[in-house]
Write a protein that holds these residues in place. Sequence first.
Motif, short mmCIF file in Angstrom:
data_model
loop_
_atom_site.label_atom_id
_atom_site.label_comp_id
_atom_site.label_asym_id
_atom_site.label_seq_id
_atom_site.Cartn_x
_atom_site.Cartn_y
_atom_site.Cartn_z
N GLN A 142 0.84 -1.21 0.00
CA GLN A 142 0.00 0.00 0.00
C GLN A 142 0.87 1.25 0.00
O GLN A 142 0.59 2.20 -0.72
N GLN A 143 1.94 1.21 0.79
CA GLN A 143 2.83 2.38 0.82
C GLN A 143 3.45 2.63 -0.55
O GLN A 143 3.56 3.76 -1.01
N GLN A 144 3.82 1.54 -1.22
CA GLN A 144 4.41 1.72 -2.55
C GLN A 144 3.38 2.29 -3.52
O GLN A 144 3.71 3.11 -4.38
N ARG A 145 2.12 1.89 -3.37
CA ARG A 145 1.09 2.44 -4.26
C ARG A 145 0.82 3.92 -3.95
O ARG A 145 0.54 4.70 -4.85
N VAL A 146 0.96 4.31 -2.68
CA VAL A 146 0.88 5.75 -2.36
C VAL A 146 2.03 6.48 -3.06
O VAL A 146 1.84 7.55 -3.65
N ALA A 147 3.21 5.87 -3.01
CA ALA A 147 4.38 6.50 -3.65
C ALA A 147 4.15 6.66 -5.16
O ALA A 147 4.55 7.66 -5.75
N ILE A 148 3.51 5.68 -5.77
CA ILE A 148 3.22 5.77 -7.21
C ILE A 148 2.20 6.89 -7.46
O ILE A 148 2.38 7.71 -8.37
N ALA A 149 1.15 6.93 -6.64
CA ALA A 149 0.14 7.99 -6.79
C ALA A 149 0.77 9.37 -6.60
O ALA A 149 0.47 10.32 -7.33
N ARG A 150 1.68 9.45 -5.63
CA ARG A 150 2.36 10.73 -5.38
C ARG A 150 3.18 11.16 -6.59
O ARG A 150 3.18 12.34 -6.99
N ALA A 151 3.87 10.20 -7.21
CA ALA A 151 4.66 10.53 -8.41
C ALA A 151 3.73 10.93 -9.56
O ALA A 151 4.00 11.90 -10.28
N LEU A 152 2.63 10.23 -9.71
CA LEU A 152 1.69 10.53 -10.80
C LEU A 152 1.04 11.90 -10.63
O LEU A 152 0.67 12.54 -11.62
N ALA A 153 0.90 12.34 -9.39
CA ALA A 153 0.26 13.63 -9.12
C ALA A 153 0.98 14.77 -9.82
O ALA A 153 0.38 15.78 -10.17
N MET A 154 2.28 14.59 -10.05
CA MET A 154 3.05 15.66 -10.71
C MET A 154 2.91 15.63 -12.23
O MET A 154 3.58 16.37 -12.93
N LYS A 155 2.05 14.75 -12.71
CA LYS A 155 1.75 14.60 -14.14
C LYS A 155 3.02 14.45 -15.01
O LYS A 155 3.25 15.20 -15.95
N PRO A 156 3.84 13.46 -14.66
CA PRO A 156 5.07 13.25 -15.43
C PRO A 156 4.77 12.68 -16.82
O PRO A 156 3.73 12.03 -16.99
N LYS A 157 5.65 12.92 -17.74
CA LYS A 157 5.51 12.36 -19.09
C LYS A 157 6.03 10.92 -19.11
O LYS A 157 5.72 10.15 -20.01
N VAL A 158 6.86 10.61 -18.13
CA VAL A 158 7.57 9.34 -18.09
C VAL A 158 7.58 8.85 -16.64
O VAL A 158 7.68 9.66 -15.73
N MET A 159 7.46 7.54 -16.45
CA MET A 159 7.62 7.00 -15.09
C MET A 159 8.83 6.07 -15.06
O MET A 159 9.01 5.24 -15.96
N LEU A 160 9.63 6.22 -14.02
CA LEU A 160 10.83 5.40 -13.84
C LEU A 160 10.68 4.61 -12.55
O LEU A 160 10.42 5.20 -11.50
N PHE A 161 10.83 3.31 -12.64
CA PHE A 161 10.68 2.45 -11.47
C PHE A 161 11.97 1.69 -11.22
O PHE A 161 12.44 0.96 -12.09
#
Length: 243
Positions: A142-161
């Motif tokens: 769940q914490q990792q999914r919060v971290a993903i949502a937090r990154a997505l909130a900045m509307k990035p063009k690219v996601m790096l995992f």
Amino acid sequence: MIELKNIKKSFDDKSVIKGIDLSVDKGEVVTFIGRSGSGKTTLLRMINALELPTEGMVYVNGESYNNKDKKSQIKVRKQSGMVFQSYNLFPHKTALENVMEGLITVKKTKKAEAEQQALVLLEKVGLTAVKDQRPNALSGGQQQRVAIARALAMKPKVMLFDEPTSALDPELVNDVLRVIKDLANDGMTMIIVTHEMRFAKEVSNKIVFIHDGIIAEEGPPEQLFNQPKTTELQRFLNMIREV
Ligand SMILES: Nc1ncnc2c1ncn2[C@@H]1O[C@H](COP(=O)(O)OP(=O)(O)OP(=O)(O)O)[C@@H](O)[C@H]1O
Ligand SMILES: [Mg+2]
């Protein structure tokens, strides 16, 4: 969307990345695989200027940076959202507040609007029910999914995992992988470092095998996993199959 041109990186005298060219198109999902210490994390970190190359150029969404120009680095960094093995959430904020934080402080979004956007993202990652919990009351997944949502909130063009599921108990891995798969289906451009080979096979358009600081082999998953050409990749695949 992402272009790496003859990237080299040394730490002190030690050459870690030895000349890498790579291009990732919009909507493509590329997975880096390779042995520990082969340079996967270092390469990923150069794509959002957390690490600077000794030589070569990085382009993300048409932006590139100069090692001496902090502003250009920040501009490139804003193009991508990065998710690490450790989640690094704010411990005293709720899941919702963690996702809102960047919207308010960086994007200067009004609180009510930030909350709306954060709620949509928490729903997307399946966490509406725990939106008011603090990180220590959440599972690692769940914490990792919060971290993903937090990154997505900045509307990035690219996601790096970078190994987003390595710290998780096995039963929590799939929830996180499902979120990443949903993003792939939405058309998000992504680079993923993972040891989850079955997932890599399913989600990736291209696998890049990094060995000793170079791309030793790259291609579609079926080709790389079923017909590895180099002895290095054959050895690597045998090694991970034994675990
Ligand atoms: N800040 C640093 N200073 C010095 N050496 C470093 C630094 N960061 C990485 N290295 C070295 O660079 C090499 C590549 O490291 P990197 O973390 O990129 O590998 P990796 O492929 O991500 O490995 P792993 O699978 O274990 O995460 C290693 O030899 C590592 O010790
Ligand atoms: Mg790493």
